[in-house]
Motif scaffolding. Structure first.
Motif, PDB file in Angstrom:
ATOM      1  N   UNK A 133      -0.223  -7.851   0.798  1.00 17.84           N
ATOM      2  CA  UNK A 133      -1.274  -6.987   1.344  1.00 17.84           C
ATOM      3  C   UNK A 133      -1.055  -6.706   2.831  1.00 17.84           C
ATOM      4  N   UNK A 134      -0.535  -7.719   3.540  1.00 16.80           N
ATOM      5  CA  UNK A 134      -0.222  -7.518   4.963  1.00 16.80           C
ATOM      6  C   UNK A 134       0.894  -6.491   5.124  1.00 16.80           C
ATOM      7  N   UNK A 135       1.934  -6.628   4.305  1.00 16.47           N
ATOM      8  CA  UNK A 135       3.044  -5.664   4.336  1.00 16.47           C
ATOM      9  C   UNK A 135       2.533  -4.276   3.986  1.00 16.47           C
ATOM     10  N   UNK A 136       1.682  -4.207   2.974  1.00 16.03           N
ATOM     11  CA  UNK A 136       1.123  -2.919   2.553  1.00 16.03           C
ATOM     12  C   UNK A 136       0.297  -2.289   3.669  1.00 16.03           C
ATOM     13  N   UNK A 137      -0.473  -3.110   4.364  1.00 14.63           N
ATOM     14  CA  UNK A 137      -1.316  -2.579   5.445  1.00 14.63           C
ATOM     15  C   UNK A 137      -0.454  -1.962   6.546  1.00 14.63           C
TER      16      UNK A 137
ATOM     17  N   UNK B 268       1.400   6.550   1.669  1.00 12.48           N
ATOM     18  CA  UNK B 268       0.324   5.670   2.119  1.00 12.48           C
ATOM     19  C   UNK B 268      -0.714   5.463   1.018  1.00 12.48           C
ATOM     20  N   UNK B 269      -1.037   6.521   0.293  1.00 16.26           N
ATOM     21  CA  UNK B 269      -2.035   6.437  -0.783  1.00 16.26           C
ATOM     22  C   UNK B 269      -1.512   5.606  -1.953  1.00 16.26           C
ATOM     23  N   UNK B 270      -0.222   5.790  -2.308  1.00 18.20           N
ATOM     24  CA  UNK B 270       0.382   4.989  -3.376  1.00 18.20           C
ATOM     25  C   UNK B 270       0.344   3.504  -3.021  1.00 18.20           C
ATOM     26  N   UNK B 271       0.567   3.196  -1.754  1.00 12.99           N
ATOM     27  CA  UNK B 271       0.535   1.805  -1.307  1.00 12.99           C
ATOM     28  C   UNK B 271      -0.889   1.273  -1.289  1.00 12.99           C
ATOM     29  N   UNK B 272      -1.816   2.082  -0.803  1.00 12.33           N
ATOM     30  CA  UNK B 272      -3.219   1.672  -0.752  1.00 12.33           C
ATOM     31  C   UNK B 272      -3.784   1.418  -2.147  1.00 12.33           C
ATOM     32  N   UNK B 273      -3.270   2.131  -3.130  1.00 16.97           N
ATOM     33  CA  UNK B 273      -3.747   1.954  -4.500  1.00 16.97           C
ATOM     34  C   UNK B 273      -3.369   0.584  -5.062  1.00 16.97           C
TER      35      UNK B 273
END
Length: 359
Positions: A82-86, A286-291
Motif C-alpha cells: 500500500x505504501x508503494x502504491x501510494x 494511478x486509478x488502476x493502482x488506487x483500485x
C-alpha cells in the motif's frame, strides 16, 4: 471477455505517452545542459531507455505475463504494498495533472492571454475523464486516431531545409555544457512514459510481441526527437538555442502560408491530442493502482476523485516557472519509478525462484 491490446496499439500508446509538451523546450535543454551538438544526446538517452525496457521485458518473461500488482501483493506485506502504491499513485496522478497545466498555460499565453488557464485545464480534465472511464482498449483506439493527427507534422521539418546551416552544428561535441549529469537527467525525462508498459502486461493480446511493440514505440519517439532537435540545432545558432524558451514554437513560427496567420498557434493545438493521451495514461495508471487499495469502489468514482483532487492541487503553481519546477521534481521521481519498480519486481521474482528451487 475483455478485448486485448494489439501490438500496434501498444506501440502507438508508448509513443503518444512519451511525446508531450517537453518537445518544445527539448532543443534548449540539450543545448544548455549538453552543449554543442547536444542533439546527439538523444542517442544516449535512447540507449538508456532501451536498457530500462529490457528490465521490463525481464519482468514480463519471468512473471509469465502476470500483473505486477499480483506479484507485489503475493510477496510483500499489505502495508508495504500500500505504501508503494501510494507513492505510485501520487507521482502518476500529479504528472498527468502538471503536464496538463503546463500545456494550458502555454496555450493561454500564445492564444488566449485574457482567459484563465484553469478554465482550459477543466476542459482538458473533462475530456480525460470521458476517455479514462472507457477503459484501456478504447483509450488505445483513441490514441491510434490521435497518432495520425500528430505524426504528419514531422513533415513540416522539410520547410527548413533551405535555411539549414551545417556550420551551426560546429565541430565541437558536448562542449560548453553547464551540467552534464543533472542536466542530462532533465533531458532524459522527455523519454519517460514507457514504464507504463508494466501495467499493460496483462492487457497484451500477443505476449510474444508485446516488448517488441514497446521498443518500437520508444524508437519512434527517439527518431522524432532526433529529427526535431537536429533541425533546431542547424536552424538556430547555439546562442539562440540557449536563450529561446520554446525553440520548436519559434521554429514553427517561421512557416508562412498566405491564407493563415500565426500558424504556430494552430500547430500547437494539434499537440493537444498527444498531450491528452499522456494525461489519460498517467491518470489511468494511478486509478488502476488506487483500485488495488480500494477494490470495492467503482473505477468511475476513483477517476472523479483523482481528477478532482489533482485539479485542486493544480491551482498552486500559477506561473509557468513554478509549473516547470514541479515537472522537474516529478520527472526525477518518475525516473526512480521507471528503474526502481522493475528492479524491485525482478528481485522479488528472483527470491521466489530461489525459494522454489530449495523446496
Amino acid at each position: 471477455m475483455k478485448e486485448k491490446l494489439a501490438s500496434f496499439h501498444v506501440t502507438i500508446l508508448i509513443f503518444m505517452i512519451q511525446t508531450g509538451v517537453v518537445i518544445f523546450s527539448l532543443p534548449r535543454l540539450l543545448a544548455q545542459n549538453l552543449g554543442y551538438n547536444g542533439w546527439l544526446g538523444i542517442v544516449i538517452f535512447t540507449c538508456i531507455s532501451t536498457f530500462n525496457i529490457f528490465l521490463i521485458s525481464l519482468v514480463h518473461r519471468l512473471g509469465k505475463g502476470t500483473s505486477i500488482f499480483d506479484i507485489l501483493e503475493n510477496s510483500l506485506p499489505k502495508f508495504v504494498t500500500n505504501t508503494i502504491y501510494f507513492v505510485m499513485i501520487s507521482i502518476w496522478s500529479m504528472l498527468g495533472c502538471i503536464v496538463a497545466k503546463q500545456y494550458v498555460i502555454i496555450f493561454q499565453m500564445i492564444a488566449f492571454p485574457t482567459t484563465h488557464p484553469m478554465f482550459f485545464k477543466a476542459l482538458v480534465d473533462i475530456i480525460a475523464y470521458l476517455l479514462i472511464i472507457k477503459g484501456i482498449y478504447n483509450i488505445s483506439k483513441a490514441a491510434t486516431s490521435f497518432f495520425w493527427i500528430v505524426i504528419w507534422m514531422v513533415l513540416l521539418l522539410t520547410f527548413f531545409i533551405h535555411d539549414f546551416e551545417w556550420a551551426n552544428l560546429t565541430t565541437f561535441l558536448f562542449k560548453g555544457s553547464t551540467s552534464f549529469l543533472k542536466g542530462g537527467l532533465d533531458c532524459y525525462t522527455a523519454f519517460l512514459g514507457y514504464e507504463i508498459a508494466l501495467l499493460l502486461i496483462p492487457f497484451a493480446e500477443n505476449h510474444n510481441k508485446f516488448i517488441k511493440a514497446v521498443h518500437i514505440g520508444n524508437l519512434i519517439t527517439a527518431i522524432s526527437y532526433l529529427l526535431v532537435c537536429f533541425v533546431c540545432f542547424g536552424f538556430f545558432s547555439f546562442g539562440q538555442l540557449t536563450r529561446l524558451k520554446y525553440p520548436l514554437l519559434d521554429l514553427l513560427s517561421y512557416i508562412k502560408l498566405p491564407f493563415i496567420e500565426r500558424l504556430e498557434n494552430l500547430l500547437y493545438g494539434f499537440f493537444l491530442f498527444s498531450m491528452l493521451i499522456t494525461i489519460v495514461m498517467y491518470c489511468w495508471s494511478a486509478i488502476e493502482t488506487l483500485q488495488r487499495i480500494l477494490p470495492k469502489v467503482k473505477p468511475n468514482w476513483l477517476a472523479v476523485f483523482v481528477l478532482s483532487t489533482t485539479f485542486l492541487i493544480a491551482w498552486i503553481p500559477d506561473v509557468i516557472g513554478k509549473v516547470e519546477k514541479w515537472l522537474q521534481i516529478l520527472g526525477y521521481a518518475e525516473t526512480c519509478v521507471a528503474f526502481g519498480l522493475p528492479a524491485l519486481i525482478l528481485f522479488i521474482l528472483w527470491i521466489r525462484k530461489g525459494h522454489r528451487e530449495h523446496v
